[in-house]
Scaffold this motif. Structure first.
Motif, mmCIF file in Angstrom:
data_model
loop_
_atom_site.group_PDB
_atom_site.id
_atom_site.type_symbol
_atom_site.label_atom_id
_atom_site.label_comp_id
_atom_site.label_asym_id
_atom_site.label_seq_id
_atom_site.Cartn_x
_atom_site.Cartn_y
_atom_site.Cartn_z
ATOM 1 N N MET A 1 0.822 -1.197 0.000
ATOM 2 C CA MET A 1 0.000 0.000 0.000
ATOM 3 C C MET A 1 0.862 1.255 0.000
ATOM 4 S SD MET A 1 -3.012 1.064 2.662
ATOM 5 C CE MET A 1 -4.050 -0.282 2.090
ATOM 6 N N PHE A 2 1.941 1.227 0.824
ATOM 7 C CA PHE A 2 2.887 2.341 0.848
ATOM 8 C C PHE A 2 4.270 1.817 0.476
ATOM 9 C CE2 PHE A 2 -0.446 3.315 3.944
ATOM 10 C CZ PHE A 2 -0.889 4.526 3.440
ATOM 11 N N ARG A 3 5.192 2.731 0.203
ATOM 12 C CA ARG A 3 6.535 2.337 -0.209
ATOM 13 C C ARG A 3 7.297 1.641 0.907
ATOM 14 N NH1 ARG A 3 9.619 7.077 -1.390
ATOM 15 N NH2 ARG A 3 11.250 5.618 -2.012
ATOM 16 N N SER A 4 6.925 1.873 2.130
ATOM 17 C CA SER A 4 7.553 1.183 3.256
ATOM 18 C C SER A 4 6.471 0.633 4.166
ATOM 19 C CB SER A 4 8.468 2.132 4.039
ATOM 20 O OG SER A 4 7.741 3.232 4.561
ATOM 21 N N PHE A 5 6.773 -0.480 4.815
ATOM 22 C CA PHE A 5 5.815 -1.071 5.744
ATOM 23 C C PHE A 5 5.675 -0.216 6.999
ATOM 24 C CE2 PHE A 5 4.839 -4.001 9.283
ATOM 25 C CZ PHE A 5 3.617 -4.469 8.847
ATOM 26 N N PHE A 6 6.782 0.374 7.439
ATOM 27 C CA PHE A 6 6.757 1.235 8.616
ATOM 28 C C PHE A 6 6.574 2.682 8.190
ATOM 29 C CE2 PHE A 6 9.000 -2.526 10.113
ATOM 30 C CZ PHE A 6 8.326 -2.773 11.312
ATOM 31 N N LEU A 7 5.723 3.384 8.916
ATOM 32 C CA LEU A 7 5.447 4.793 8.678
ATOM 33 C C LEU A 7 5.895 5.595 9.895
ATOM 34 C CD1 LEU A 7 2.953 2.963 7.433
ATOM 35 C CD2 LEU A 7 1.979 5.196 6.919
ATOM 36 N N ALA A 8 6.069 6.887 9.691
ATOM 37 C CA ALA A 8 6.365 7.792 10.793
ATOM 38 C C ALA A 8 5.119 8.617 11.090
ATOM 39 C CB ALA A 8 7.527 8.719 10.439
ATOM 40 N N GLY A 9 4.736 8.676 12.348
ATOM 41 C CA GLY A 9 3.579 9.469 12.737
ATOM 42 C C GLY A 9 4.010 10.725 13.474
ATOM 43 N N PHE A 10 3.699 11.876 12.908
ATOM 44 C CA PHE A 10 4.048 13.144 13.550
ATOM 45 C C PHE A 10 2.839 13.631 14.341
ATOM 46 C CE2 PHE A 10 7.170 12.755 10.223
ATOM 47 C CZ PHE A 10 8.323 13.203 10.846
ATOM 48 N N GLU A 11 3.008 13.698 15.649
ATOM 49 C CA GLU A 11 1.912 14.076 16.530
ATOM 50 C C GLU A 11 1.339 15.426 16.111
ATOM 51 O OE1 GLU A 11 -0.824 14.485 19.627
ATOM 52 O OE2 GLU A 11 0.178 12.714 18.840
ATOM 53 N N GLY A 12 0.019 15.444 15.864
ATOM 54 C CA GLY A 12 -0.616 16.642 15.347
ATOM 55 C C GLY A 12 -1.794 17.126 16.147
ATOM 56 N N SER A 13 -1.909 16.693 17.407
ATOM 57 C CA SER A 13 -3.054 17.090 18.214
ATOM 58 C C SER A 13 -3.083 18.601 18.430
ATOM 59 C CB SER A 13 -3.009 16.405 19.586
ATOM 60 O OG SER A 13 -3.063 15.012 19.459
ATOM 61 N N THR A 14 -4.286 19.144 18.341
ATOM 62 C CA THR A 14 -4.530 20.530 18.717
ATOM 63 C C THR A 14 -5.761 20.566 19.604
ATOM 64 O OG1 THR A 14 -5.946 20.929 16.792
ATOM 65 C CG2 THR A 14 -3.604 21.447 16.549
ATOM 66 N N GLY A 15 -5.951 21.677 20.284
ATOM 67 C CA GLY A 15 -7.157 21.825 21.078
ATOM 68 C C GLY A 15 -6.902 22.620 22.335
ATOM 69 N N TYR A 16 -7.843 22.503 23.274
ATOM 70 C CA TYR A 16 -7.731 23.162 24.567
ATOM 71 C C TYR A 16 -7.692 22.076 25.638
ATOM 72 C CZ TYR A 16 -8.692 27.527 22.172
ATOM 73 O OH TYR A 16 -8.614 28.607 21.321
ATOM 74 N N ASN A 17 -6.637 22.085 26.457
ATOM 75 C CA ASN A 17 -6.463 21.022 27.431
ATOM 76 C C ASN A 17 -7.379 21.211 28.636
ATOM 77 O OD1 ASN A 17 -5.278 22.942 29.132
ATOM 78 N ND2 ASN A 17 -3.182 22.284 28.678
ATOM 79 N N ARG A 18 -7.177 20.396 29.650
ATOM 80 C CA ARG A 18 -8.114 20.435 30.784
ATOM 81 C C ARG A 18 -8.012 21.721 31.590
ATOM 82 N NH1 ARG A 18 -4.566 16.266 33.091
ATOM 83 N NH2 ARG A 18 -3.524 17.046 34.960
ATOM 84 N N HIS A 19 -6.940 22.496 31.364
ATOM 85 C CA HIS A 19 -6.798 23.793 32.029
ATOM 86 C C HIS A 19 -7.323 24.938 31.171
ATOM 87 C CE1 HIS A 19 -4.313 21.485 34.716
ATOM 88 N NE2 HIS A 19 -3.435 21.233 33.772
ATOM 89 N N GLY A 20 -7.883 24.615 30.008
ATOM 90 C CA GLY A 20 -8.380 25.646 29.105
ATOM 91 C C GLY A 20 -7.293 26.300 28.281
ATOM 92 N N GLU A 21 -6.096 25.704 28.256
ATOM 93 C CA GLU A 21 -4.960 26.257 27.516
ATOM 94 C C GLU A 21 -4.887 25.645 26.117
ATOM 95 O OE1 GLU A 21 -2.077 26.504 31.492
ATOM 96 O OE2 GLU A 21 -1.992 24.785 30.113
ATOM 97 N N TRP A 22 -4.606 26.465 25.127
ATOM 98 C CA TRP A 22 -4.441 25.996 23.756
ATOM 99 C C TRP A 22 -3.146 25.206 23.635
ATOM 100 C CZ3 TRP A 22 -6.568 25.131 19.196
ATOM 101 C CH2 TRP A 22 -5.757 25.019 18.066
ATOM 102 N N PHE A 23 -3.197 24.083 22.926
ATOM 103 C CA PHE A 23 -1.968 23.344 22.613
ATOM 104 C C PHE A 23 -1.967 22.979 21.141
ATOM 105 C CE2 PHE A 23 -5.050 20.102 23.854
ATOM 106 C CZ PHE A 23 -4.841 19.086 22.934
ATOM 107 N N ASP A 24 -0.783 22.938 20.579
ATOM 108 C CA ASP A 24 -0.574 22.577 19.174
ATOM 109 C C ASP A 24 0.725 21.779 19.146
ATOM 110 O OD1 ASP A 24 0.224 22.427 16.508
ATOM 111 O OD2 ASP A 24 -0.527 24.418 15.994
ATOM 112 N N GLN A 25 0.611 20.461 19.016
ATOM 113 C CA GLN A 25 1.788 19.605 19.123
ATOM 114 C C GLN A 25 2.712 19.699 17.905
ATOM 115 O OE1 GLN A 25 1.923 19.211 22.184
ATOM 116 N NE2 GLN A 25 1.796 17.009 22.570
ATOM 117 N N VAL A 26 2.197 20.150 16.782
ATOM 118 C CA VAL A 26 3.059 20.358 15.621
ATOM 119 C C VAL A 26 4.067 21.467 15.926
ATOM 120 C CG1 VAL A 26 3.148 20.942 13.163
ATOM 121 C CG2 VAL A 26 1.247 19.576 14.059
ATOM 122 N N VAL A 27 3.586 22.527 16.537
ATOM 123 C CA VAL A 27 4.452 23.632 16.931
ATOM 124 C C VAL A 27 5.334 23.233 18.109
ATOM 125 C CG1 VAL A 27 4.484 25.978 17.865
ATOM 126 C CG2 VAL A 27 2.877 25.375 16.044
ATOM 127 N N ALA A 28 4.758 22.551 19.100
ATOM 128 C CA ALA A 28 5.489 22.212 20.322
ATOM 129 C C ALA A 28 6.694 21.327 20.045
ATOM 130 C CB ALA A 28 4.553 21.527 21.309
#
Length: 415
Positions: A1-28
């Motif tokens: 399906m892909f050129r390699s069996f193993f893929l790399a996953g880049f964490e991309g979560s965004t949102g507001y955490n339990r403290h109401g703070e914005w997070f963006d893991q791509v930037v972090a």
């Protein structure tokens, strides 16, 4: 399906955490600034495909679409010959979107259609998308326990339905733009056991393991709540997220982040990974992927060896396992405490104060990856065979409409 069996996953979560703070893991993690170097580095170790996130809150401004945050990733992928699965809703959503209204699926579908057209105009196919990432976990954490936006309590089942409805609408919208698009529908795969002194909970554990963890996939394929519009064409590839935390004792006490204490690595009650994946494959008869898997610290190497052994077993059996995504590929900060970093990827930052100032490879994990030649060969052999049709009928199962309060479908340490 892909050129390699193993893929790399880049964490991309965004949102507001339990403290109401914005997070963006791509930037972090610095990935927004080092994407070209990151793709160069993964290609150098034999990873030629990624899971990458289109950050919906940054693209969609009151229904107007700005793809400037997506362009660098497309350009880097083309330069480095990297194939991508594009996550379109990775927890974060625009502030003016109300997930509880009928307008949510329509707004999401408009965004899906727009991003599909944009990507198709700039990259050759095949094109792969994950419309909604981990609906079961979001339903539990954000709809049942109020741990992040939209901060609801006791509405997990309702949110799970809303997310399924949006995913179905998004898939239809993407297909209108790219008729041959493929979909990797990602959700956690978990397993619970009753405590040794509570054999009376065995039936409840079986309900969790045999029904609850499959609800989102069952909605997509039309087996559960068919009035939502799901069908076999909507499920397509089943993406399985599996961490060491995905098995625990029923009725445990959740921590502040919603996670339960996982079973010990040597606990004989742990179900083998190959058995869990086999269960999904046999339930749906579809192509499957392990779309997230990882461990922390010094356990990263042994964990990957375990995953490789499970993958080899499944491929030898003829299971249509199309890939394993090492996710996250980069160490990252916690959602709810930005000062705490988790050593969880193939690379850790040299300095948490500046994650772009060099990265240190996890040598045992890299060694485990390099030792997986047999799996790579089995993957190439499987890819040369005729693939399953994305429109193949789902294997018959008894339909159920049971809902109710959500129970946690896991969570990895970093969340």
């Amino acid at each position: 399906m892909f050129r390699s069996f193993f893929l790399a996953g880049f964490e991309g979560s965004t949102g507001y955490n339990r403290h109401g703070e914005w997070f963006d893991q791509v930037v972090a993690t610095g990935h927004d600034r080092t994407v070209d170097e990151d793709y160069r580095d993964i290609a150098a170790v034999g990873l030629h495909a990624v899971r990458e996130t289109v950050r919906w809150p940054l693209v969609d401004d009151a229904g107007r679409h700005d793809f400037s945050t997506v362009k660098p990733f497309i350009e880097a992928a083309k330069r480095r010959r990297i194939e991508a699965i594009w996550d379109l809703f990775h927890y974060g959503f625009p502030r003016d979107v109300d997930l509880w209204t009928k307008a949510f699926p329509r707004r999401f579908a408009d965004y899906c259609h727009a991003i599909a057209r944009f990507i198709a105009s700039r990259m050759e196919g095949p094109h792969f998308f994950t419309p909604v990432n981990e609906p079961s976990f979001m339903a539990y954490a954000a709809g049942e326990k109020g741990l992040f936006a939209p901060y609801a309590a006791g509405r997990g089942w309702e949110l799970k339905i809303a997310l399924a409805r949006a995913a179905i609408a998004g898939i239809d919208a993407i297909r209108a733009a790219i008729p041959n698009a493929r979909f990797v529908n990602v959700d956690p795969l978990c397993c619970v056991v009753p405590p040794p002194d509570r054999p009376d909970l065995a039936e409840e554990a079986d309900h969790f393991n045999d029904r609850l963890v499959f609800q989102s996939w069952d909605m997509l394929c039309g087996r559960l709540l068919p009035e939502l519009g799901g069908s076999p064409r909507h499920l397509d590839i089943v993406g399985i997220n599996y961490y060491w935390t995905n098995q625990w004792e029923l009725k445990g006490t959740a921590g502040a982040d919603g996670t339960f204490r996982p079973l010990d690595d040597d606990d004989p009650r742990r179900a083998p990974l190959d058995a869990l994946v086999r269960k999904v494959w046999r339930r749906y008869g579809r192509e499957v992927m392990i779309t997230e898997t990882s461990h922390v610290g010094d356990k990263r190497g042994p964990w990957l060896h375990e995953v490789v052994r499970a993958a080899e077993t499944l491929l030898i059996e003829g299971a249509p396992l199309r890939g394993v995504c090492l996710y996250p590929i980069l160490g990252m900060p916690e959602w709810h405490d930005r000062e705490v970093w988790t050593r969880m990827g193939l690379w850790d930052p040299v300095s948490h104060l500046d994650p772009c100032a060099g990265r240190r490879v996890c040598a045992p994990m890299l060694d485990a990856l390099r030792s997986a030649g047999a799996v790579q060969a089995l993957h190439r052999q499987a890819c040369s065979a005729r693939p399953l049709s994305p429109h193949r009928a789902i294997l018959p199962q008894k339909r159920t409409a049971r809902g109710g309060a959500e129970e946690s479908p896991r969570r990895r340490h970093a969340h």
